[in-house]
Design an enzyme around this catalytic site. Structure first.
Site, PDB file in Angstrom:
ATOM      1  N   ARG A  48    -104.242 -23.424  39.237  1.00 38.36           N
ATOM      2  CA  ARG A  48    -105.528 -23.998  38.827  1.00 38.36           C
ATOM      3  C   ARG A  48    -105.498 -25.510  38.990  1.00 38.36           C
ATOM      4  NH1 ARG A  48    -103.654 -27.582  36.427  1.00 38.36           N
ATOM      5  NH2 ARG A  48    -102.886 -27.728  34.296  1.00 38.36           N
ATOM      6  N   ASP A  57    -106.706 -29.870  25.539  1.00 35.03           N
ATOM      7  CA  ASP A  57    -106.731 -28.436  25.172  1.00 35.03           C
ATOM      8  C   ASP A  57    -105.867 -28.175  23.946  1.00 35.03           C
ATOM      9  OD1 ASP A  57    -104.323 -28.777  26.595  1.00 35.03           O
ATOM     10  OD2 ASP A  57    -104.445 -26.831  27.609  1.00 35.03           O
ATOM     11  N   GLY A 154     -94.023 -27.975  40.016  1.00 31.80           N
ATOM     12  CA  GLY A 154     -93.934 -29.341  39.489  1.00 31.80           C
ATOM     13  C   GLY A 154     -95.068 -30.223  39.965  1.00 31.80           C
ATOM     14  N   GLY A 156     -98.374 -29.903  38.969  1.00 31.45           N
ATOM     15  CA  GLY A 156     -99.526 -29.953  38.064  1.00 31.45           C
ATOM     16  C   GLY A 156    -100.609 -28.953  38.423  1.00 31.45           C
ATOM     17  N   SER A 158    -100.132 -25.717  37.860  1.00 30.58           N
ATOM     18  CA  SER A 158     -99.825 -24.573  37.010  1.00 30.58           C
ATOM     19  C   SER A 158     -99.138 -23.436  37.723  1.00 30.58           C
ATOM     20  CB  SER A 158    -101.087 -24.040  36.336  1.00 30.58           C
ATOM     21  OG  SER A 158    -101.435 -24.879  35.326  1.00 30.58           O
ATOM     22  N   SER A 159     -98.112 -23.774  38.470  1.00 31.82           N
ATOM     23  CA  SER A 159     -97.326 -22.693  39.071  1.00 31.82           C
ATOM     24  C   SER A 159     -96.737 -21.839  37.955  1.00 31.82           C
ATOM     25  CB  SER A 159     -96.214 -23.269  39.947  1.00 31.82           C
ATOM     26  OG  SER A 159     -95.436 -24.169  39.203  1.00 31.82           O
ATOM     27  N   ASP A 206    -104.448 -23.468  31.191  1.00 33.03           N
ATOM     28  CA  ASP A 206    -103.924 -23.002  32.474  1.00 33.03           C
ATOM     29  C   ASP A 206    -104.057 -21.493  32.624  1.00 33.03           C
ATOM     30  OD1 ASP A 206    -103.162 -25.589  32.422  1.00 33.03           O
ATOM     31  OD2 ASP A 206    -101.028 -25.205  32.215  1.00 33.03           O
ATOM     32  N   ASN A 250     -90.250 -33.555  35.642  1.00 29.25           N
ATOM     33  CA  ASN A 250     -89.689 -32.330  35.053  1.00 29.25           C
ATOM     34  C   ASN A 250     -90.181 -32.174  33.619  1.00 29.25           C
ATOM     35  OD1 ASN A 250     -87.990 -30.577  33.497  1.00 29.25           O
ATOM     36  ND2 ASN A 250     -86.619 -30.548  35.274  1.00 29.25           N
ATOM     37  N   TYR A 259     -95.042 -34.959  27.295  1.00 24.41           N
ATOM     38  CA  TYR A 259     -96.031 -33.954  26.872  1.00 24.41           C
ATOM     39  C   TYR A 259     -95.960 -33.647  25.362  1.00 24.41           C
ATOM     40  CZ  TYR A 259     -99.181 -30.024  27.097  1.00 24.41           C
ATOM     41  OH  TYR A 259    -100.253 -29.200  26.897  1.00 24.41           O
TER      42      TYR A 259
HETATM   43  P1  NG1 Z   1     -99.610 -28.647  33.613  1.00 25.49           P
HETATM   44  O1  NG1 Z   1    -100.231 -29.586  34.533  1.00 25.49           O
HETATM   45  O2  NG1 Z   1     -99.665 -27.241  34.127  1.00 25.49           O
HETATM   46  O3  NG1 Z   1     -98.226 -29.055  33.199  1.00 25.49           O
HETATM   47  C1  NG1 Z   1    -100.208 -29.112  31.025  1.00 25.49           C
HETATM   48  C2  NG1 Z   1    -100.442 -28.024  29.986  1.00 25.49           C
HETATM   49  C3  NG1 Z   1    -101.943 -27.725  29.794  1.00 25.49           C
HETATM   50  C4  NG1 Z   1    -102.703 -29.001  29.518  1.00 25.49           C
HETATM   51  C5  NG1 Z   1    -102.374 -30.032  30.622  1.00 25.49           C
HETATM   52  C6  NG1 Z   1    -103.014 -31.371  30.366  1.00 25.49           C
HETATM   53  C7  NG1 Z   1     -98.487 -26.585  30.125  1.00 25.49           C
HETATM   54  C8  NG1 Z   1     -97.976 -25.259  30.533  1.00 25.49           C
HETATM   55  N1  NG1 Z   1     -99.771 -26.812  30.381  1.00 25.49           N
HETATM   56  O4  NG1 Z   1    -100.554 -28.618  32.291  1.00 25.49           O
HETATM   57  O5  NG1 Z   1    -102.109 -26.797  28.744  1.00 25.49           O
HETATM   58  O6  NG1 Z   1    -102.422 -29.511  28.249  1.00 25.49           O
HETATM   59  O7  NG1 Z   1    -100.970 -30.259  30.730  1.00 25.49           O
HETATM   60  O8  NG1 Z   1    -104.382 -31.240  30.294  1.00 25.49           O
HETATM   61  O9  NG1 Z   1     -97.777 -27.370  29.550  1.00 25.49           O
END
Ligand code: NG1
Length: 509
Positions: A48, A57, A154, A156, A158-159, A206, A250, A259
């Protein structure tokens, strides 16, 4: 199309669709070469991109992602009388793995060492829990699995969600047989928390986008009062250029400073604002979040889409109020809080504060940037609603739509950079190049700190001009040794695509 037409399809009650296996000839051929047997079925879930609404979120504010046409495919043969799982990956970087059921609750996963099979185990575990909660007792079944993914890892996109959703879907199908019916709601609900087993305190965007995506539609995903995805069509000719910075962050190694720390900072900011206004937060799990603050302050849940455009306007007004609360409460300390200062603001001892906020997911920081994070969250949630309002009105002037939508994406990028502090130099450069070459808006997508950017374009010409400029001004300069294949893979031109699906032998479809 207008808001009310869309509400008809807004619940997640639809089933995961089933198509003919013939469409997956490459992955089934590779399955046969590996296991000398035909696969029974293929489970698919896409990656996505988030068009707008990042790092909100996990505070339960709505977001606007879409599924794209890169995906994870899992071709599966069910072994009903065995308990072993064999995983093979088409990507030679990921070696074959084998393990036996039953899985322990903790999965035996050490979050410090990431292995690709961990994602499979997460999907398997949440599917097992779901099946166990059903009326039939769970009998473990073995599986041979061939995984083939086109979602860059890696990046972004959402793999991880694509893999976990495909795995959970495959596991349910393997247990329930080919006549099983799986609702998108169940699949989303069970996969939303799956990555918590890997130490990531993520929100649910995601998985919802991967499972529920609809072709040519952006998905407005709400988390409260219930998880809901409502598709909105985009004007004809809209295309998104998704461009990988090739900077890989990572997620696990950086979680304590990136995060997970953002999640913690937002929670603490919510508690301080609540204390200042004498609000008691009722979080579903733990201390309550920024969404709880504004719902409680305004005496009731933010109106959702069922209230139509009026609800969207009320939401916008509430978020403007929320931004005032941030200024009044956290504004004076825009340089950040030490642990002692944050504890003091909450009337706690530093030890109490540490136990309450800093231990569930470990974090590391010099000062907690509470003002910046709360400002980002409320302003980003506001921008999502402004985009939604644009999409819920008939588009009479496409140029105006694109300019206004694009400006909101650009503001989002500035906020991600200045307040959420999740951008990086490479993302800034790509966005700049895209804007100078015909994109209407450009921003990071997903967690940030590298990964991908998304740029709003209209028509083939602007897509090609952005792509060419990125090749010449970004990739060839920063990564002169990329192969042609790597260069091609770095940019994905995508329209919104369909979400998770099962592929069965044609006679069963
Ligand atoms: P990605 O980009 O897939 O790491 C992460 C979170 C989402 C959301 C976004 C920022 C995971 C699995 N997913 O996405 O839920 O918070 O960052 O909008 O950590």
């Amino acid at each position: 199309m207008y808001l009310c037409d869309e509400l008809m399809t807004s619940e997640l009650s639809m089933e995961v669709p089933v198509y003919c296996l013939d469409k997956c000839s490459e992955v089934t051929r590779r399955f046969f070469e590996t296991y000398a047997h035909d696969a029974d079925f293929v489970a698919r879930s896409p990656g996505r991109v988030n068009i707008i609404g990042d790092h909100i979120d996990y505070c339960n504010f709505s977001v606007l992602p879409m599924a794209i046409d890169v995906e994870m495919l899992c071709a599966v043969r069910v072994l009903p009388h065995e308990t072993s799982i064999t995983l093979t990956n088409a990507d030679p970087r990921f070696a074959q793995r084998q393990f036996d059921l039953p899985l322990e609750d903790s999965l035996g996963i050490d979050p410090a060492t990431s292995d690709w099979s961990n994602y499979f185990k997460c999907g398997l575990l949440v599917a097992h829990k779901f099946l166990q909660a059903g009326s039939e007792p769970l009998h473990d079944v073995g599986m041979q699995v061939f995984c083939q993914g086109s979602v860059p890892t890696g990046g972004g996109l959402s793999s991880s969600a694509a893999f976990i959703c495909a795995t959970a879907l495959a596991t349910i199908r393997a247990h329930r047989g080919r006549d099983c019916v799986i609702s998108k709601q169940d699949l989303t609900r069970i996969t939303v928390d799956a990555e918590h087993y890997l130490g990531i305190n993520n929100g649910g965007m995601d998985q919802c986008a991967s499972v529920c995506g609809q072709r040519d539609h952006a998905m407005y995903v709400e988390f409260k009062p219930i998880l809901k995805a409502t598709p909105f069509p985009l004007p004809r000719g809209v295309q998104f250029v998704v461009s990988n910075t090739l900077v890989v962050s990572n997620k696990f190694e950086t979680a304590p400073t990136n995060y997970n720390l953002r999640v913690v900072e937002c929670t603490i900011a919510a508690s301080i604002i609540a204390k200042r206004y004498g609000i008691t937060l009722k979080g579903d799990h733990g201390p309550g979040d920024l969404r709880d603050v504004i719902d409680t302050y305004c005496d009731g849940l933010m109106p959702d889409l069922r209230s139509g455009l009026e609800g969207v306007d009320q939401g916008i007004a509430r978020l403007a109020t929320a931004l005032d609360l941030v200024e009044e409460t956290l504004g004076p300390k825009s340089k950040g809080y030490t642990t002692a200062e944050a504890a003091d603001a909450l009337g706690m001892s530093p030890a109490q504060f540490t136990t309450e906020y800093l231990t569930v997911f470990p974090v590391r920081f010099h000062t907690l940037q509470l003002y910046n994070r709360a400002k980002h969250v409320f302003s980003e949630a506001l921008r999502v609603l402004l985009c939604l309002r644009l999409m819920t009105r008939p588009v009479t002037d496409t140029q105006r739509f694109l300019t206004t939508f694009g400006a909101l994406m650009n503001e989002s990028q500035s906020s991600c950079r200045d307040f959420c502090d999740c951008s990086c130099e490479e993302t800034e450069q790509i966005s700049q190049i895209a804007l100078e070459n015909g994109a209407y808006g450009s921003r990071l997508t997903g967690a940030g700190w590298g990964g991908c950017t998304i740029s709003l374009c209209h028509g083939e010409e602007s897509v090609l001009s952005v792509k060419k400029a990125l090749h010449e001004q970004y990739y060839k300069k920063r990564f002169p040794h990329l192969s042609q294949r790597e260069l091609e893979a770095a940019i994905i031109i995508s329209k919104p695509e369909e979400g998770s699906a099962l592929y069965e032998h044609c006679a069963a479809v």
